[in-house]
Every structure is written in structure tokens, then in C-alpha cells.
Design a protein around this motif. Structure first.
Motif, PDB file in Angstrom:
ATOM      1  N   LEU A 297     109.363  30.973  47.718  1.00 15.65           N
ATOM      2  CA  LEU A 297     110.026  29.714  48.437  1.00 15.65           C
ATOM      3  C   LEU A 297     108.987  28.750  48.403  1.00 15.65           C
ATOM      4  O   LEU A 297     109.210  27.599  48.260  1.00 15.65           O
ATOM      5  CB  LEU A 297     110.463  30.253  49.992  1.00 15.65           C
TER       6      LEU A 297
ATOM      7  N   ALA B 265     108.596  27.324  45.119  1.00 16.04           N
ATOM      8  CA  ALA B 265     109.578  26.386  44.513  1.00 16.04           C
ATOM      9  C   ALA B 265     109.459  25.254  45.434  1.00 16.04           C
ATOM     10  O   ALA B 265     109.664  24.037  44.848  1.00 16.04           O
ATOM     11  CB  ALA B 265     110.876  27.109  45.010  1.00 16.04           C
ATOM     12  N   PHE B 266     109.131  25.236  46.669  1.00 12.53           N
ATOM     13  CA  PHE B 266     108.906  23.964  47.250  1.00 12.53           C
ATOM     14  C   PHE B 266     107.857  23.062  46.583  1.00 12.53           C
ATOM     15  O   PHE B 266     108.011  22.005  46.619  1.00 12.53           O
ATOM     16  CB  PHE B 266     108.755  24.165  48.958  1.00 12.53           C
TER      17      PHE B 266
ATOM     18  N   GLN C  91     109.172  32.555  37.830  1.00 14.58           N
ATOM     19  CA  GLN C  91     109.026  33.032  39.477  1.00 14.58           C
ATOM     20  C   GLN C  91     109.380  34.443  39.436  1.00 14.58           C
ATOM     21  O   GLN C  91     108.926  35.192  40.424  1.00 14.58           O
ATOM     22  CB  GLN C  91     110.252  32.279  40.327  1.00 14.58           C
TER      23      GLN C  91
ATOM     24  N   ALA D   3     102.467  30.691  53.363  1.00 13.45           N
ATOM     25  CA  ALA D   3     103.387  31.820  52.851  1.00 13.45           C
ATOM     26  C   ALA D   3     102.824  33.093  53.506  1.00 13.45           C
ATOM     27  O   ALA D   3     103.384  33.990  54.214  1.00 13.45           O
ATOM     28  CB  ALA D   3     103.552  31.969  51.270  1.00 13.45           C
TER      29      ALA D   3
ATOM     30  N   VAL E 284     108.995  36.724  49.130  1.00 17.52           N
ATOM     31  CA  VAL E 284     110.025  35.754  49.440  1.00 17.52           C
ATOM     32  C   VAL E 284     109.472  34.658  49.812  1.00 17.52           C
ATOM     33  O   VAL E 284     109.910  33.596  49.434  1.00 17.52           O
ATOM     34  CB  VAL E 284     111.257  36.558  50.445  1.00 17.52           C
ATOM     35  N   PHE E 285     108.362  34.501  50.943  1.00 21.46           N
ATOM     36  CA  PHE E 285     107.939  33.476  51.411  1.00 21.46           C
ATOM     37  C   PHE E 285     107.107  32.659  50.251  1.00 21.46           C
ATOM     38  O   PHE E 285     107.271  31.773  50.118  1.00 21.46           O
ATOM     39  CB  PHE E 285     107.082  33.700  52.484  1.00 21.46           C
TER      40      PHE E 285
END
Length: 183
Positions: free
Chosen positions: A125, A128-129, A161, A99, A121-122
Motif C-alpha cells: 500500500l 502504491a501510494f 508489486q 509500513a 499489505v502495508f
């Protein structure tokens, strides 16, 4: 020296989580990382190495208890337990490191845009991944450290998050305030 400093900054994050509950430790840790990364050429391999070492030390410090489970209760040889924990932590460190690396690879954005918009944002993400990929490993999200703070009011609406997002934005804003630069 920078690798050692990155590892120290990452390792102190353990104090933000239970049983220590010193949530404020995340801020100097992340601010230190951001300031350290700004000293390194963003296109170099060292940039990824520094962020990876930071995250590796953070995961080793925060999930070290898994070693105890494997060694003491699982009866695994110590060297095998330690190797597996190091391998797991290296795997987990890839996600936030990617990220950070991907954020800095974006050339069209200003420093402010990269840190305040793209990095969160990264990061989210990749979190979450990480929580989904290969059955997931959603432990040690930054937001879990703030269960007893004023930010907890956002948790029912935004979840862990959302707390992670707030922590990242606060850390970046404090970094910019410390630097007092116009981005």
C-alpha cells in the motif's frame, strides 16, 4: 551501533538493482532488518528510527545517480544537489518506514501474522501510494531487482508489486527459519 548496522543493511540493496543485478542481496538485507527490529521495543521512537535509517540508506544508495544528473548536467552547486538528494531520499524513506511502524503497532496480531500478512499489505500500500502521491516516485521497488530471476514468470500476472510481495514473503519466511521459533 544498531543505526549503523541498519544503514549498512539498507545500503547493500543497491547491489540488487542494475547495473549489479545481484538480486540475492535483498534477502540478507531484509532478514537482517527484521532480526534487528525484533531486538527493539516496538513502541519506542528508536524502532521507527532504525527502520527509517535502513530505508534512507537504501534510497541514497539506489538513486544516488540523480545527484550526478543535477550536479554534472544541471549545473547545480554540489552542496545543493547533495542536500536535495538527501531530502528526497528522506521523503521516500518515510513510506516503507511507516509500513513497518504501522505493522508493529497492531497489538492483536501474532508476530507471524504481523510479518507474513500485515507487513506485506502495508508495504505494498505504501509503495502504491509512493508511486502515486505528488505525481509519484515508483523507482526502487524491490520487485525491479528480480527481472532476471525465476520470479519473473509472475510479473505479467502480478506486476512489479507481485514480485515485491514474493520478496517480502520469502524474506520473512527465511527470517522465521533462521530463528526456528514457533509463531
Amino acid at each position: 551501533m544498531q543505526v549503523f548496522l541498519a544503514m549498512l543493511l539498507g545500503a547493500i540493496q543497491v547491489f540488487a538493482f542494475a547495473p549489479f543485478q545481484q538480486w540475492w542481496v535483498l534477502y540478507p538485507s531484509l532478514i537482517g532488518l527484521f532480526l534487528l527490529l525484533q531486538q527493539i521495543d516496538k513502541s519506542s521512537k528508536k524502532f521507527f528510527l532504525i527502520s527509517f535509517c535502513f530505508n534512507l540508506a537504501m534510497f541514497v544508495a539506489t538513486i544516488h545517480w540523480v545527484y550526478v544528473s543535477m550536479d554534472l548536467f544541471g549545473g547545480m552547486p554540489s552542496i545543493v544537489s547533495a542536500s536535495l538528494i538527501l531530502l528526497l531520499c528522506a521523503y521516500l524513506a518515510i513510506f516503507p518506514s511507516l509500513a513497518i511502524w504501522a505493522t508493529m503497532r497492531i497489538k492483536f496480531a501474532s508476530t507471524w501474522q504481523r510479518y507474513m500478512l500485515i507487513l506485506p499489505v502495508f508495504w505494498l500500500l505504501m509503495d502504491a501510494f509512493r508511486g502515486w502521491f505528488l505525481t509519484g516516485f515508483p523507482w526502487a521497488y524491490l520487485g525491479y531487482s528480480h527481472a532476471d530471476t525465476a520470479l519473473i514468470g509472475f510479473a505479467p500476472i502480478l506486476g512489479v508489486q507481485g514480485l515485491t510481495l514474493a520478496i517480502l514473503l520469502i524474506s520473512v519466511a527465511l527470517t522465521f527459519i533462521i530463528q526456528r521459533k514457533n509463531y
